[in-house]
Scaffold this active site. Structure first.
Site, PDB file in Angstrom:
ATOM      1  N   LYS A  41       8.007 -40.622  55.215  1.00  0.00           N
ATOM      2  CA  LYS A  41       7.061 -40.035  54.256  1.00  0.00           C
ATOM      3  C   LYS A  41       7.352 -40.634  52.884  1.00  0.00           C
ATOM      4  O   LYS A  41       8.522 -40.743  52.488  1.00  0.00           O
ATOM      5  CB  LYS A  41       7.242 -38.515  54.237  1.00  0.00           C
ATOM      6  CG  LYS A  41       6.232 -37.769  53.358  1.00  0.00           C
ATOM      7  CD  LYS A  41       6.436 -36.245  53.419  1.00  0.00           C
ATOM      8  CE  LYS A  41       5.368 -35.490  52.634  1.00  0.00           C
ATOM      9  NZ  LYS A  41       5.531 -34.019  52.714  1.00  0.00           N
TER      10      LYS A  41
ATOM     11  N   SER B 259       1.252 -31.346  53.750  1.00  0.00           N
ATOM     12  CA  SER B 259       1.164 -32.603  53.046  1.00  0.00           C
ATOM     13  C   SER B 259       1.696 -33.798  53.839  1.00  0.00           C
ATOM     14  O   SER B 259       1.396 -34.931  53.489  1.00  0.00           O
ATOM     15  CB  SER B 259       1.963 -32.506  51.742  1.00  0.00           C
ATOM     16  OG  SER B 259       3.348 -32.359  52.017  1.00  0.00           O
TER      17      SER B 259
ATOM     18  N   SER C 132       4.256 -27.817  55.022  1.00  0.00           N
ATOM     19  CA  SER C 132       3.859 -29.234  55.070  1.00  0.00           C
ATOM     20  C   SER C 132       4.402 -30.041  56.235  1.00  0.00           C
ATOM     21  O   SER C 132       3.999 -31.176  56.429  1.00  0.00           O
ATOM     22  CB  SER C 132       4.251 -29.931  53.760  1.00  0.00           C
ATOM     23  OG  SER C 132       3.351 -29.578  52.742  1.00  0.00           O
TER      24      SER C 132
END
Ligand SMILES: [Mg+2]
Ligand SMILES: [Zn+2]
Lengths: 490, 95, 493
Positions: free
Chosen positions: C78, C158, C182
């Site tokens: 990420k 997210s 998330s």
């Protein structure tokens, strides 16, 4: 509590007398090798951005980790200020934007500081002692440095100081004159230096004062205060208070009112001026720093630190008065620096304390000041000075010769006893030799002999002549006794 | 509680975010929607409840006082938009 | 034969060990899959040279019998984790081109254990979002589609890039972060497994901060076992993060097979929210039945402050974010937009650099911390957090070992469908996951079936602090009983 107002401390205005009320926030740099929340060096100076870690530069994802020594230093300082030590304190973020504040917030302590209320005893030159209340002491980060003069359109930012640990020491508004304020900072600096928690070097910015000044008619409630930011010498603190108090008095006597604001002292112009950039109302949005847990420790931790504290200035002063028979003034001079006090004690050990104090304060300090030496770099060691005091005490040399001897030791070094021996500086105690000199002087000055019988103060002239004749080596007591006998003075 | 346009501008300035005149009204609407949503918290009785300071009970770790970092000014300013001699450059600041 | 990139992480590990294929083969299979799937916009940055270099090292290690725990296993990262020398943007324009000179603790641990980096994954800007539509670098498209429809769906957020990449076989597993859901919500939307460990299990050092007291890193992978393997490497004590626990890392993989016999699973009645779809309710009941069949006791419990978690979160998280994001000021890194003076430079930089959702949260956070509002908002929210945590503590004290809830209120929705007018509509996505962050607890999302339109649905298990092992054990029971979801054919390739 309303203390009686000392009229001597009032400032004369055009219309009436004014009392100035002063409180201070001192920022003292914590003595530590590395910064409060990072492993970068606290060393003064350095190439731009050289003493900077990723944490100090607020790189994304960086986290603060507290330096245990900075915590210990704050606790030691709290103990030195006879203050409440809080076993649980909290680090908060003080949010504002400034180019030398990389995180966009300063990590400080707002609601729950590490140290609470304490006090400082301050001796004033006239012999008065006042107690200044300490409201709190908290740990916080220093900011970086912006240089504004390198370039017409840009400021240069160096983060070497960013994150260095500071103790903010907040006093109560207990000070009533610039003199008191100067004495307070001087005393606080002495305490910090004794503790070894701040080097007190104001030139390097290790100690800076924010001075809150207001004026009022005696007996009135507190007036509106102005904060003079970052005053960096004790002399300037005094000057800033004087000019700021007079500025405020002039405004009020003119029918105006004081607006609460932050001001800067300009030593060159001898005035304070409003800081435009800080004028805008701040809203610091304090909240507990979520990257840090509360700072907690137990009484055993505090006790262990207390055990390791040195004797502090007040205790040392009392002891000097008590065990060496010194005057409070002399004791005060000697304890102002720990090194001076230690030096004095080394000289006084096994000797007459008063004589030792006299030599340290009058001869040594005088000479050190003149030559710009500090006690640490004194060319005359405590052992050497002790030997000189011994030689006087033993009657081997006179006080006057001792001064010559001091000069020799100062510039050439060496063992005072050997110098006295090798240079024939011993005082003459052989009455025969002195008598011969005395007789000669009496014989040569019959008129003076006559006058002396009527005016015994002329004895001094005869003493002087005798000393001169003996090269200053005659024992003054013996000279006195002989002269009195021969001149028939009682 | 809800915010008016003046408050929106004040907050934006505190947060150092430029907002154009056209942005104020929509922002005001969105912020008020969020504030209306969180309004329900006022019905909770929080008398005597300690605010949370750390979600896991633990003692704060501390560092020993040694210098472990620094000496890489070039890395520190590597990503900076404007630098000179390892200084960060910013528009002139007036005090 | 399945393609190498379609293996599970554990299968790939065993295949490498058995020398069925090389780490280089495995990396190449992923790199070509990534290339073919660019339409999903899951990767912000592909790092093929680095991947092949790392794979080569892994092959050498395997050959010399020095293989490390994750040797040669290709992962996505990420783009919230700072990676040394590799651009890290946090999905924001304000960090465009930012090249960290440091490696986040979590990714460092993965490379230490021999994993191979494929690239940086898309995400909501600064991890603020529930659909991966706030990224400054474009939306992530889910590899899933509704049956008979070509509407583009969100992967959740997210960690949308992480979830989409894992689901579409563009990596064996991915790092992710979870501040309010998330990890778990995108995992549920994409039929993958995601665990947010206990706050303090993974170091936050080097991960771009959103809300410090809530942020936790964790893995997303295709199976419970794969998650357990990855978390074992990602977590561990770190002296650089004061909030990271000084605890030894348990053998999470060993816990996967423990089963749930003798455990008591709580079903919190407050999660039966108004308007919950029958489909979600049925899934939840099904999950409880699976655990019961495997020997667990099911008991209804009460977590009375549940409904306040979401509003309290939208005070605490923006407040912390408003302060954490103050460092993006155009001085030391990232974007700078000139202004008439220094304040103008700040304001223009931040106006241009931050997207709309980020600005909104910074503004709310600034407001709730400002003079006169701090006590009414922030302090009250933190008190409510104490109450939320206390609810869980009481449940665990009464003998509950883990808690079962739905992971999301619905399956994935279409891009652009939600939250355009009212931000709260999007915030409600996290209604089941957010309590866990507020209380610092571990939570895992595991696929439990498909909805009527053929989209994956997930269940969430919540554990005691630092008891991720029980979550792996219980999640494995559900994974085994429900069977692994099958992704539709690769329409994007
Ligand atoms: Mg101050
Ligand atoms: Zn301060």
């Amino acid at each position: 509590m309303t203390a009686a107002v000392n009229p001597k401390k009032l400032i004369k205005g055009g219309l009436h007398d004014w009392e100035v009320v002063i409180g201070m926030e001192i920022h003292a740099q914590v003595t530590s090798r590395s910064k409060l929340f990072s492993g970068a060096s606290t060393e003064f100076g350095g190439e731009p951005n050289d003493h900077v870690s990723l944490v100090d530069a607020a790189m994304p994802g960086m986290l603060p980790v507290i330096n245990e020594e900075c915590v210990a230093q704050a606790v030691r300082t709290g103990l030195g200020l006879k203050a409440q030590i809080n076993h649980r304190s909290v680090f908060d973020r003080k949010n504002y934007f400034y180019p030398d504040l990389p995180q966009g917030y300063q990590i400080s302590q707002f609601k729950d500081p590490i140290v609470g209320e304490g006090e400082v005893l301050v001796d004033l030159p006239e012999g008065e002692t006042i107690t200044v209340g300490i409201e709190r002491l908290h740990l916080e980060q220093d900011a970086g440095k912006s240089l504004h003069d390198q370039n017409p359109t840009q400021s240069f930012v160096d983060l070497n100081r960013s994150g260095v640990a500071l103790m903010e020491i907040v006093s109560r508004p207990d000070l009533r004159s610039s003199e008191e304020a100067r004495a307070y900072v001087t005393k606080l600096r002495t305490i910090l230096r004794y503790l070894g928690t701040c080097d007190g070097d104001m030139e390097k910015g290790s100690l800076r004062a924010d001075v809150n000044v207001s004026v009022r008619k005696p007996g009135d409630p507190l007036g509106t205060r102005c904060e003079i930011k970052n005053v960096n010498s004790i002399r300037f603190i005094g000057q800033a208070i004087e000019v700021e108090a007079r500025r405020q008095i002039a405004i009020i006597e003119d029918g105006g009112t004081i607006s609460q604001e932050t001001r800067l002292f300009d030593p060159g112009k001898g005035e304070t001026r409003s800081m435009r950039s800080k004028e805008e109302a701040h809203d610091y949005r304090y909240f507990p720093d979520p990257d840090l847990l509360p700072l907690e420790f137990d009484q055993a931790y505090v006790d262990a630190l207390a055990e390791g504290l040195p004797e502090l200035p007040d205790a040392k002063k009392a002891r000097f008065i008590e065990s060496y028979g010194l005057s409070p003034y002399d004791a005060g001079v000697l304890i102002a620096e720990r090194a001076s006090a230690d030096y004095f004690e080394a000289v006084a050990k096994g000797r007459d304390g008063k004589a030792a104090a006299n030599w340290v304060i009058n001869e040594l300090f005088g000479r050190l000041n003149k030559e710009g030496h500090s006690i640490e770099t004194s060319p005359v060691s405590a052992d050497q000075l002790g030997a000189i005091v011994d030689l006087i005490g033993e009657g081997v040399i006179s006080g006057k010769i001792a001064k010559d001897l001091f000069e020799v030791v100062w510039s050439e070094g060496g063992d005072p006893r050997e110098i006295v021996e090798s240079r024939g500086m011993k005082q003459v105690t052989d009455t025969g030799a002195i008598e011969a000199a005395v007789d000669e002087i009496i014989a040569k000055n019959p008129d003076k002999v006559q006058q002396a019988r009527e005016k015994p103060t002329l004895l001094g002239w005869f003493v002087g002549q005798t000393m001169k004749a003996t090269g200053g080596k005659a024992n003054p007591a013996a000279v006195n006794a002989l002269l009195k006998a021969k001149l028939g003075i009682e | 509680m809800s915010v008016d346009a003046t408050t929106v501008r004040r907050i934006a300035h505190l947060a150092r975010i430029a907002v154009s005149d056209e942005e104020v009204a929509p922002l005001q609407g969105e912020l008020n929607a969020i504030l209306a949503f969180v309004e329900q918290l006022s019905e909770v009785d929080v008398e005597g409840v300690e605010p949370m300071t750390s979600v896991t009970p633990m003692a704060m770790k501390k560092r020993t006082d040694v210098v472990t970092d620094g000496g890489h000014a070039r890395d520190i300013v590597f990503n900076a938009p404007e630098t000179e001699d390892h200084y960060f450059l910013v528009p002139k600041v007036v005090e | 034969m399945t393609h190498l990139n379609e293996l599970t992480l554990a299968e790939a590990r065993d295949g490498l060990k058995a020398k069925d294929f090389s780490a280089t083969d495995l990396a190449k299979a992923h790199l070509s899959a990534i290339e073919a799937a660019r339409g999903l916009n899951a990767y912000l940055l592909e790092t093929p040279e680095r991947a092949l270099q790392m794979a080569e090292v892994s092959d050498a290690k395997i050959a010399s019998g020095e293989a490390r725990p994750l040797e040669g296993l290709p992962l996505g990262v990420k783009d919230l984790f700072c990676t040394h020398g590799v651009i890290t943007t946090a999905g924001s324009k304000i960090l465009e081109g930012f090249q960290p000179h440091y490696e986040s603790a979590v990714t460092h641990n993965l490379w230490r254990d021999g994993a191979v980096m494929l690239g940086k994954l898309n995400l909501d800007e600064f991890a603020m979002g529930s659909s991966n539509e706030t990224s400054a670098y474009g939306d992530v498209v889910s590899p899933w589609r509704r049956a008979g429809s070509d509407t583009k769906l969100v992967p959740g957020g997210s960690s949308g890039g992480s979830a989409a990449a894992v689901a579409a076989h563009l990596c064996l597993g991915a790092t992710a972060t979870d501040t309010g859901g998330s990890i778990r919500q995108p995992a549920a939307f994409t039929g993958t497994v995601g665990i947010k460990p206990t706050y303090g299990r993974c170091s936050r050092w080097g991960t771009v901060a959103y809300a410090s007291s809530l942020d936790q890193a964790g893995p997303i992978a295709r199976t419970v076992r794969d998650c357990a393997i990855l978390l074992g490497s990602m977590s561990g004590a770190d002296a650089r993060d004061t909030t990271c626990a000084d605890l030894a890392v348990p053998d999470f993989e060993a816990a996967v097979a423990r089963g749930v016999k003798g455990l008591t699973i709580g079903i919190p009645k407050e999660y039966r929210v108004e308007g919950m779809s029958a489909e979600i309710q049925a899934l939840w009941d099904k999950g409880a039945a699976m655990l019961k069949d495997a020997g667990a006791t099911i008991r209804e419990i009460s977590l009375p402050h549940t409904r306040y978690a979401l509003p309290a979160y939208y005070i605490v998280a923006p407040a912390e974010a408003s302060s954490n994001l103050a460092r993006y000021d155009g001085v030391r890194y990232g974007l700078r937009v000139p202004g008439k003076d220094i304040a103008g430079m700040y304001e223009n930089t931040r106006a241009a650099g931050f997207g709309r959702e980020v600005k909104r949260r910074i503004m709310i956070g600034t407001y709730v911390l400002s003079a006169g509002y701090y006590d009414a908002y922030y302090v009250r929210a933190q008190k409510i957090r104490t109450l939320i945590k206390r609810d869980f503590e009481e449940a665990y004290a009464s003998g509950i070992d883990a808690i079962l809830t739905p992971a999301t209120p619905s399956a994935a929705f279409g891009i652009g469908e939600k939250g355009s007018g009212d931000p709260v509509e999007m915030y409600l996505q996290d209604v089941f996951t957010i309590t866990v962050n507020m209380a610092g607890l571990p939570g895992i999302s595991v696929p439990a079936g498909l909805d009527a339109q053929g989209l994956p649905l997930g269940l969430q298990l919540i554990g005691r602090p630092f008891d991720e092992e029980t979550l792996f054990a219980a999640a494995q029971v559900i994974e085994t009983a429900a069977g692994r979801t099958r992704l539709p054919t690769a329409w994007w390739a």
